[in-house]
Enzyme design. Structure first.
Site, short mmCIF file in Angstrom:
data_model
loop_
_atom_site.label_atom_id
_atom_site.label_comp_id
_atom_site.label_asym_id
_atom_site.label_seq_id
_atom_site.Cartn_x
_atom_site.Cartn_y
_atom_site.Cartn_z
N THR A 243 1.22 -0.97 0.40
CA THR A 243 0.10 0.09 -0.26
C THR A 243 0.71 1.04 -0.15
OG1 THR A 243 -1.73 -1.35 1.24
CG2 THR A 243 -2.27 1.26 1.34
N HIS B 253 2.85 1.66 -3.58
CA HIS B 253 1.54 2.36 -4.47
C HIS B 253 1.23 3.90 -3.68
CE1 HIS B 253 -2.88 2.55 -6.20
NE2 HIS B 253 -3.14 2.79 -5.72
N GLU B 254 0.95 4.19 -3.28
CA GLU B 254 0.98 5.34 -2.28
C GLU B 254 2.11 6.70 -1.96
OE1 GLU B 254 -2.26 5.96 -1.99
OE2 GLU B 254 -3.06 3.73 -1.25
N HIS C 42 1.71 7.53 -6.13
CA HIS C 42 0.92 8.65 -6.36
C HIS C 42 1.84 9.92 -5.94
CE1 HIS C 42 -2.83 6.45 -7.69
NE2 HIS C 42 -3.06 6.19 -6.18
N HIS D 200 -2.94 6.28 -11.21
CA HIS D 200 -3.62 5.01 -11.58
C HIS D 200 -3.50 4.15 -13.02
CE1 HIS D 200 -6.38 5.60 -7.55
NE2 HIS D 200 -5.11 4.38 -6.47
N ASP E 296 -2.66 6.91 -18.22
CA ASP E 296 -2.19 7.09 -17.45
C ASP E 296 -1.14 7.84 -17.47
OD1 ASP E 296 -0.33 5.60 -18.11
OD2 ASP E 296 -0.59 3.71 -16.72
N VAL F 182 0.96 7.15 -19.28
CA VAL F 182 3.06 6.91 -19.64
C VAL F 182 2.47 5.93 -20.75
CG1 VAL F 182 4.71 5.21 -18.22
CG2 VAL F 182 3.47 7.04 -16.35
N THR G 206 2.64 1.82 -20.58
CA THR G 206 1.60 1.15 -19.60
C THR G 206 0.53 0.68 -20.53
OG1 THR G 206 1.04 3.02 -18.97
CG2 THR G 206 2.69 1.88 -16.68
N ASP H 68 -1.77 -7.03 -2.83
CA ASP H 68 -0.12 -6.73 -2.65
C ASP H 68 0.39 -7.95 -3.14
OD1 ASP H 68 -0.77 -4.68 -0.79
OD2 ASP H 68 0.88 -5.63 0.92
ZN ZN Z 1 -3.94 4.81 -5.40
CA CA Z 2 -0.38 4.01 -20.44
#
Ligand code: ZN
Ligand code: CA
Length: 242
Positions: free
Chosen positions: A151, A154-155, A158, A164, A174, A176, A179, A215
């Site tokens: 977690t 992931h955070e 951000h 996301h 996203d 990017v 991806t 996870d």
């Molecule tokens: Zn998130």
């Molecule tokens: Ca992408």
């Protein structure tokens, strides 16, 4: 700046029960998870599917625990209104947030939220990441399916400007390039390959840290995500100061 970024971390623990006053070992386990996940040192990194092996990336960011601040509270359930970040509302003020990543560990958040982050460019006084105590680190009170410390991985993604992977919209962007398009968030542990029905029907990268998989089933960033994160550390990038 690849490989040379050192992020000092202050962990702010707000506890109502003794269990919520998590141990130093549990706190260090979270730092260790971050150092593994952000440097391609996690045990699953070598199991990234061949389809994605050319884009999987070691971000080259390192985390160092600077200090731990602990405070008893009468609050059982927090919300995402940042109250835990202010002493005036029973929380703990961040320590020098322009040059330190502040993490707040709380008992619980309403709506089943297990963590949330502030993106670059927000107010210093509320900058950092909040995580529930049963999703923090990989020992002690950390509990499956969020018991491997991802977690925070992931955070902090951000916090370093990652969106996301599904772009928070059906087949969303996203920002990017390497991806794939995802229909939506994935949960649990999707079997591979999981095909998207978005344009081009790509195989979704469900093992990316910026999906919502469990996870145990998220274990990579991409080169494009790395570029986006490292861009925050240059002058004007929102995380200049580390
Ligand atoms: Zn998130
Ligand atoms: Ca992408």
């Amino acid at each position: 700046p690849d490989g040379s970024i050192m992020i000092p971390v202050v962990v702010n623990v707000l506890y109502k029960t003794t269990a919520q006053n998590i141990s130093a070992a549990q706190i260090q386990s979270q730092i260790d998870v971050l150092n593994n996940d952000y440097n391609g040192l996690n045990s699953e990194f070598s199991t990234v599917p061949a389809l994605f092996s050319s884009v999987k990336a070691s971000v080259g960011v390192h985390f160092v625990l600077k200090s731990v601040v602990r405070k008893s509270t009468t609050v059982t359930t927090w919300s995402t209104n940042d109250a835990m970040k202010k002493s005036t509302s029973g929380g703990i003020n961040p320590t020098t947030p322009d040059s330190v990543l502040n993490l707040w560990v709380v008992g619980a958040m309403s709506g089943g939220v297990i963590g949330y982050a502030q993106f670059p460019g927000g107010a210093s006084a509320t900058d950092g990441v909040v995580i529930a105590y049963d999703c923090f680190g990989n020992t002690g009170t950390a509990t499956a399916p969020f018991g491997l410390g991802r977690t925070a991985t992931h955070e902090i993604g951000h916090y370093l400007n990652l969106r996301h992977i599904w772009g928070d919209a059906t087949c969303g962007d996203d920002l990017v390039g390497d991806t794939p398009l995802h229909n939506a968030a994935n949960f649990g542990c999707p079997s591979y390959p999981h095909l998207s029905t978005c344009t081009g029907t790509p195989v979704e990268m469900t093992m990316n840290y910026m999906d919502y998989s469990d996870d145990a089933c998220m274990y990579m960033f991409t080169a494009g995500q790395k570029t986006r994160m490292l861009a925050t550390f240059v002058s004007g990038g929102g995380r200049y100061g580390f």
